[in-house]
Each structure stands twice: as C-alpha cells, then as structure tokens.
Scaffold this active site. Structure first.
Site, PDB file in Angstrom:
ATOM      1  N   ASP A  55       8.760  24.537  27.610  1.00 29.51           N
ATOM      2  CA  ASP A  55       8.677  24.245  28.910  1.00 29.51           C
ATOM      3  C   ASP A  55       7.495  23.198  29.038  1.00 29.51           C
ATOM      4  O   ASP A  55       6.416  23.454  28.736  1.00 29.51           O
ATOM      5  CB  ASP A  55       8.522  25.181  29.689  1.00 29.51           C
ATOM      6  CG  ASP A  55       8.795  25.101  31.203  1.00 29.51           C
ATOM      7  OD1 ASP A  55       9.778  25.499  31.883  1.00 29.51           O
ATOM      8  OD2 ASP A  55       7.948  24.426  31.990  1.00 29.51           O
ATOM      9  N   ASN A  64      16.828  31.566  36.421  1.00 27.11           N
ATOM     10  CA  ASN A  64      16.784  31.271  37.771  1.00 27.11           C
ATOM     11  C   ASN A  64      18.082  30.595  38.264  1.00 27.11           C
ATOM     12  O   ASN A  64      18.586  29.723  37.476  1.00 27.11           O
ATOM     13  CB  ASN A  64      15.755  30.202  38.119  1.00 27.11           C
ATOM     14  CG  ASN A  64      14.258  30.781  37.719  1.00 27.11           C
ATOM     15  OD1 ASN A  64      14.017  31.855  37.953  1.00 27.11           O
ATOM     16  ND2 ASN A  64      13.422  30.196  37.671  1.00 27.11           N
ATOM     17  N   GLY A  72      15.988  30.111  42.992  1.00 27.40           N
ATOM     18  CA  GLY A  72      14.655  29.442  42.664  1.00 27.40           C
ATOM     19  C   GLY A  72      14.833  28.423  41.647  1.00 27.40           C
ATOM     20  O   GLY A  72      13.699  27.762  40.897  1.00 27.40           O
ATOM     21  N   GLN A  73      16.049  27.976  41.332  1.00 24.85           N
ATOM     22  CA  GLN A  73      16.541  27.165  40.199  1.00 24.85           C
ATOM     23  C   GLN A  73      16.008  25.590  40.734  1.00 24.85           C
ATOM     24  O   GLN A  73      16.371  25.229  41.800  1.00 24.85           O
ATOM     25  CB  GLN A  73      18.135  27.132  39.965  1.00 24.85           C
ATOM     26  CG  GLN A  73      18.520  26.291  39.026  1.00 24.85           C
ATOM     27  CD  GLN A  73      19.695  26.426  38.419  1.00 24.85           C
ATOM     28  OE1 GLN A  73      20.572  27.373  39.146  1.00 24.85           O
ATOM     29  NE2 GLN A  73      20.228  25.833  37.387  1.00 24.85           N
ATOM     30  N   HIS A  95      19.770  27.230  32.086  1.00 22.26           N
ATOM     31  CA  HIS A  95      18.881  27.647  30.858  1.00 22.26           C
ATOM     32  C   HIS A  95      18.210  28.723  31.149  1.00 22.26           C
ATOM     33  O   HIS A  95      18.029  29.252  32.200  1.00 22.26           O
ATOM     34  CB  HIS A  95      17.784  26.296  31.215  1.00 22.26           C
ATOM     35  CG  HIS A  95      16.950  26.164  32.332  1.00 22.26           C
ATOM     36  ND1 HIS A  95      17.781  25.513  33.454  1.00 22.26           N
ATOM     37  CD2 HIS A  95      15.986  26.781  32.940  1.00 22.26           C
ATOM     38  CE1 HIS A  95      16.632  25.561  34.510  1.00 22.26           C
ATOM     39  NE2 HIS A  95      15.720  26.437  34.259  1.00 22.26           N
ATOM     40  N   HIS A 123      14.722  30.901  30.488  1.00 18.56           N
ATOM     41  CA  HIS A 123      13.356  31.048  30.283  1.00 18.56           C
ATOM     42  C   HIS A 123      12.992  32.083  29.126  1.00 18.56           C
ATOM     43  O   HIS A 123      13.494  33.089  29.526  1.00 18.56           O
ATOM     44  CB  HIS A 123      12.665  31.330  31.606  1.00 18.56           C
ATOM     45  CG  HIS A 123      12.706  29.953  32.448  1.00 18.56           C
ATOM     46  ND1 HIS A 123      11.857  29.221  32.593  1.00 18.56           N
ATOM     47  CD2 HIS A 123      13.623  29.576  33.289  1.00 18.56           C
ATOM     48  CE1 HIS A 123      11.911  28.260  33.633  1.00 18.56           C
ATOM     49  NE2 HIS A 123      13.021  28.533  34.110  1.00 18.56           N
TER      50      HIS A 123
HETATM   51  P1  AMP Z   1      13.958  26.384  36.908  1.00 22.41           P
HETATM   52  O1  AMP Z   1      15.043  25.350  37.020  1.00 22.41           O
HETATM   53  O2  AMP Z   1      13.493  26.997  38.327  1.00 22.41           O
HETATM   54  O3  AMP Z   1      14.633  27.635  36.138  1.00 22.41           O
HETATM   55  O4  AMP Z   1      12.802  25.598  36.031  1.00 22.41           O
HETATM   56  C1  AMP Z   1      13.168  24.418  35.505  1.00 22.41           C
HETATM   57  C2  AMP Z   1      11.889  24.546  34.510  1.00 22.41           C
HETATM   58  O5  AMP Z   1      12.231  23.250  33.678  1.00 22.41           O
HETATM   59  C3  AMP Z   1      10.497  24.680  34.840  1.00 22.41           C
HETATM   60  O6  AMP Z   1       9.800  25.699  34.436  1.00 22.41           O
HETATM   61  C4  AMP Z   1       9.763  23.271  34.320  1.00 22.41           C
HETATM   62  O7  AMP Z   1       8.539  23.222  34.050  1.00 22.41           O
HETATM   63  C5  AMP Z   1      10.748  22.909  33.251  1.00 22.41           C
HETATM   64  N1  AMP Z   1      10.904  21.390  33.069  1.00 22.41           N
HETATM   65  C6  AMP Z   1      11.437  20.346  33.926  1.00 22.41           C
HETATM   66  N2  AMP Z   1      11.300  19.107  33.441  1.00 22.41           N
HETATM   67  C7  AMP Z   1      11.075  19.558  32.152  1.00 22.41           C
HETATM   68  C8  AMP Z   1      10.829  18.595  30.935  1.00 22.41           C
HETATM   69  N3  AMP Z   1      10.918  17.295  31.005  1.00 22.41           N
HETATM   70  N4  AMP Z   1      10.542  19.131  29.812  1.00 22.41           N
HETATM   71  C9  AMP Z   1      10.388  20.475  29.590  1.00 22.41           C
HETATM   72  N5  AMP Z   1      10.621  21.151  30.761  1.00 22.41           N
HETATM   73  C10 AMP Z   1      10.885  20.816  31.861  1.00 22.41           C
END
Ligand code: AMP
Length: 107
Positions: A30, A86, A92-93, A99, A101
């Site tokens: 991340d 998420n 909270g996505q 994906h 985490h």
């Molecule tokens: P979420 O959609 O809330 O589950 O979170 C999206 C996650 O993607 C967040 O933790 C961001 O820090 C991560 N993220 C967004 N853009 C990038 C990127 N270019 N490379 C790596 N992680 C990313």
C-alpha cells in the site's frame, strides 16, 4: 489510459512495489501504509467490489485469501495480522477495484 489506478498498476503503466504476481492476482505494498506491513492483493480482472462478486469468482477469492496468509507469514507477520476488504461507499472503499488489505506488525 485506464481510469482505474489498480488496473494501471496491473498493466505496469504506473509503478508499485510488487510482492507477488501470477496470471490472476497481484500483491503490492500500500502506498500509504497504516501498519508496519501493509499490502494489498487484487484480482487482475477488474471486479469493482465485493458487491459484484459472482459464483464464478469463488476459486479466485479463495486463491487471494490463501496468498494473503502465505505472504503475511513470509513478510514476518507470524503472530497474526488483520485482513480488511472495504466494500462500496458505505464500506469506506476508495479504489473501486476489489482488493484485500493485509496489515500487521512483526512482533
Ligand atoms: P480502499 O479502497 O479504501 O480499500 O483503500 C485503497 C487503498 O489503496 C488505500 O489504502 C491507498 O493507500 C491505496 N492506494 C491508492 N493508490 C495506490 C497506489 N498507486 N499504490 C499503492 N497503493 C495505493
């Protein structure tokens, strides 16, 4: 150019610190880690979120979960870790490419 940042990472048009990939899934760190170890695993096929999962995704999702554990242990999270998915606006996505985490500490 894709509008999905994770599709761009998968296509290698934007960089990421890749941990593992095969023909179906990609694991990468991340960009804004919320734990000592924080990585994401995503299917290479663009599935927006858990809300759009179908029965034909069963094997793919199982593979992602098994790889999450394998990578977590290999990266030092031997005493456990958190797995978070998420899902949707209310979940909270922020990136609408499914994906998982994996977050934890090496202790
Ligand atoms: P979420 O959609 O809330 O589950 O979170 C999206 C996650 O993607 C967040 O933790 C961001 O820090 C991560 N993220 C967004 N853009 C990038 C990127 N270019 N490379 C790596 N992680 C990313």
């Amino acid at each position: 150019m894709s509008e999905c940042v994770f599709c761009e990472i998968i296509a290698k048009t934007i960089p990421a610190k890749i941990i593992f990939e095969d023909d179906e899934i990609l694991a990468f760190y991340d960009a804004t880690p919320k734990a000592e170890v924080h990585f994401l695993i995503t299917p290479k096929t663009h599935i927006e979120s858990m809300l759009l999962l179908q029965s034909n995704h069963q094997e793919l999702m199982g593979k992602i979960m098994l790889k999450a554990n394998e990578l977590a242990v290999s990266l030092g999270l031997k005493s456990g870790y958190k797995v978070q998915i998420n899902t949707g606006i209310n979940g909270g996505q922020e990136v609408f490419h499914l994906h998982v985490h994996v977050l934890g500490y090496k202790r």
